[in-house]
Design a protein around this motif. Structure first.
Motif, PDB file in Angstrom:
ATOM      1  N   VAL A  61       0.849  -1.193   0.000  1.00  0.00           N
ATOM      2  CA  VAL A  61       0.000   0.000   0.000  1.00  0.00           C
ATOM      3  C   VAL A  61       0.882   1.239   0.000  1.00  0.00           C
ATOM      4  O   VAL A  61       1.810   1.358   0.811  1.00  0.00           O
ATOM      5  CB  VAL A  61      -0.942   0.022   1.221  1.00  0.00           C
ATOM      6  CG1 VAL A  61      -1.705   1.341   1.306  1.00  0.00           C
ATOM      7  CG2 VAL A  61      -1.911  -1.155   1.153  1.00  0.00           C
ATOM      8  N   PHE A  75      -6.940  -2.468   4.595  1.00  0.00           N
ATOM      9  CA  PHE A  75      -6.440  -2.659   3.241  1.00  0.00           C
ATOM     10  C   PHE A  75      -6.136  -4.135   3.053  1.00  0.00           C
ATOM     11  O   PHE A  75      -5.811  -4.841   4.006  1.00  0.00           O
ATOM     12  CB  PHE A  75      -5.148  -1.853   3.026  1.00  0.00           C
ATOM     13  CG  PHE A  75      -5.358  -0.382   2.909  1.00  0.00           C
ATOM     14  CD1 PHE A  75      -5.485   0.224   1.666  1.00  0.00           C
ATOM     15  CD2 PHE A  75      -5.414   0.417   4.038  1.00  0.00           C
ATOM     16  CE1 PHE A  75      -5.674   1.594   1.556  1.00  0.00           C
ATOM     17  CE2 PHE A  75      -5.600   1.788   3.941  1.00  0.00           C
ATOM     18  CZ  PHE A  75      -5.729   2.382   2.694  1.00  0.00           C
ATOM     19  N   ASN A  77      -4.041  -7.028   0.213  1.00  0.00           N
ATOM     20  CA  ASN A  77      -3.006  -7.047  -0.822  1.00  0.00           C
ATOM     21  C   ASN A  77      -2.969  -8.366  -1.591  1.00  0.00           C
ATOM     22  O   ASN A  77      -2.006  -8.674  -2.263  1.00  0.00           O
ATOM     23  CB  ASN A  77      -1.632  -6.748  -0.226  1.00  0.00           C
ATOM     24  CG  ASN A  77      -1.200  -7.740   0.827  1.00  0.00           C
ATOM     25  OD1 ASN A  77      -1.874  -8.742   1.069  1.00  0.00           O
ATOM     26  ND2 ASN A  77      -0.073  -7.449   1.476  1.00  0.00           N
ATOM     27  N   THR A 101      -1.679  -1.263  -4.000  1.00  0.00           N
ATOM     28  CA  THR A 101      -2.791  -0.318  -3.914  1.00  0.00           C
ATOM     29  C   THR A 101      -2.208   1.080  -3.741  1.00  0.00           C
ATOM     30  O   THR A 101      -1.210   1.252  -3.037  1.00  0.00           O
ATOM     31  CB  THR A 101      -3.696  -0.670  -2.713  1.00  0.00           C
ATOM     32  OG1 THR A 101      -4.264  -1.958  -2.951  1.00  0.00           O
ATOM     33  CG2 THR A 101      -4.809   0.340  -2.513  1.00  0.00           C
ATOM     34  N   ALA A 117      -7.378  -5.025  -2.707  1.00  0.00           N
ATOM     35  CA  ALA A 117      -6.093  -4.914  -3.394  1.00  0.00           C
ATOM     36  C   ALA A 117      -6.243  -4.491  -4.845  1.00  0.00           C
ATOM     37  O   ALA A 117      -7.185  -4.881  -5.535  1.00  0.00           O
ATOM     38  CB  ALA A 117      -5.368  -6.260  -3.328  1.00  0.00           C
ATOM     39  N   THR A 120      -6.811   2.088  -7.183  1.00  0.00           N
ATOM     40  CA  THR A 120      -6.248   3.421  -6.975  1.00  0.00           C
ATOM     41  C   THR A 120      -7.388   4.318  -6.531  1.00  0.00           C
ATOM     42  O   THR A 120      -8.438   4.353  -7.176  1.00  0.00           O
ATOM     43  CB  THR A 120      -5.619   3.974  -8.269  1.00  0.00           C
ATOM     44  OG1 THR A 120      -4.505   3.143  -8.621  1.00  0.00           O
ATOM     45  CG2 THR A 120      -5.150   5.404  -8.093  1.00  0.00           C
ATOM     46  N   ASP A 136     -11.263   1.210  -8.990  1.00  0.00           N
ATOM     47  CA  ASP A 136     -10.627   2.521  -8.885  1.00  0.00           C
ATOM     48  C   ASP A 136     -11.660   3.604  -8.607  1.00  0.00           C
ATOM     49  O   ASP A 136     -12.796   3.546  -9.107  1.00  0.00           O
ATOM     50  CB  ASP A 136      -9.895   2.868 -10.184  1.00  0.00           C
ATOM     51  CG  ASP A 136      -8.641   2.032 -10.404  1.00  0.00           C
ATOM     52  OD1 ASP A 136      -8.232   1.288  -9.491  1.00  0.00           O
ATOM     53  OD2 ASP A 136      -8.072   2.134 -11.507  1.00  0.00           O
TER      54      ASP A 136
END
Length: 168
Positions: A61, A75, A77, A101, A117, A120, A136
């Motif tokens: 991240v 978050f 991943n 990310t 994960a 953006t 996104d």
């Protein structure tokens, strides 16, 4: 615990350093870290961010400058997490692929949001509390819900925000 492998910029404030778990990450100058936060190796947080209590920022991240992370933000991943391989053996680092990310400058993420994960979150975007971000988020968009959907535009967005998510 703050491991010796952590890179701290000038003026970083860590509330209750004995109640955080930071290792192998970098934290930019002026950033504030709340209680019960974990930031894993390979995570990068830029200057002047606020990371509220009980948040989890995993490897891969990247958080740009001036970002707000609310309480309990999570978050991820890995898009296909598993504890074991097909043969039943425990997975190791060699058994999965890190999916990075990015949270761009001045974005805000509300409490208890989950960021999947590979997304953006655009500059100045706002993620509502409890949202699950699976795609996104354009610059200056306001998203909420499960899964997160655009519900508006940030009040401080530039006068003209292009459909591509850029500004002019």
């Amino acid at each position: 615990m703050i491991a010796s492998s952590v890179q701290l910029g000038d003026g970083v404030v860590i509330h209750h350093p004995d109640l955080v778990n930071l290792y192998g990450c970098s934290i930019g100058a002026g950033t504030r870290i709340g209680t019960f936060v974990e930031i894993q190796k390979g995570a990068a947080i830029a200057e002047n961010c606020k990371i509220s209590s009980h948040s989890f920022i995993c490897e891969g991240v990247e958080i740009e400058e001036g970002v707000f992370i609310g309480h309990g933000v999570m978050f991820t991943n890995d898009l296909h997490p598993r504890a074991v391989n097909l043969d039943g053996g425990l997975q190791t680092d060699a058994d999965w692929s890190l999916v990075p990310t990015l949270v761009k400058r001045r974005a805000s993420i509300g409490s208890n949001a989950t960021i999947v994960a590979g997304v953006t979150i655009g500059e100045g975007a706002q993620v509502g509390a409890g949202a699950v971000v699976t795609k996104d988020v354009p610059a200056y968009a306001v998203v909420a819900g499960v899964p997160a959907r655009i519900i508006g535009r940030a009040a401080d967005a530039p006068v003209e925000v292009l459909s591509s998510g850029g500004t002019r």
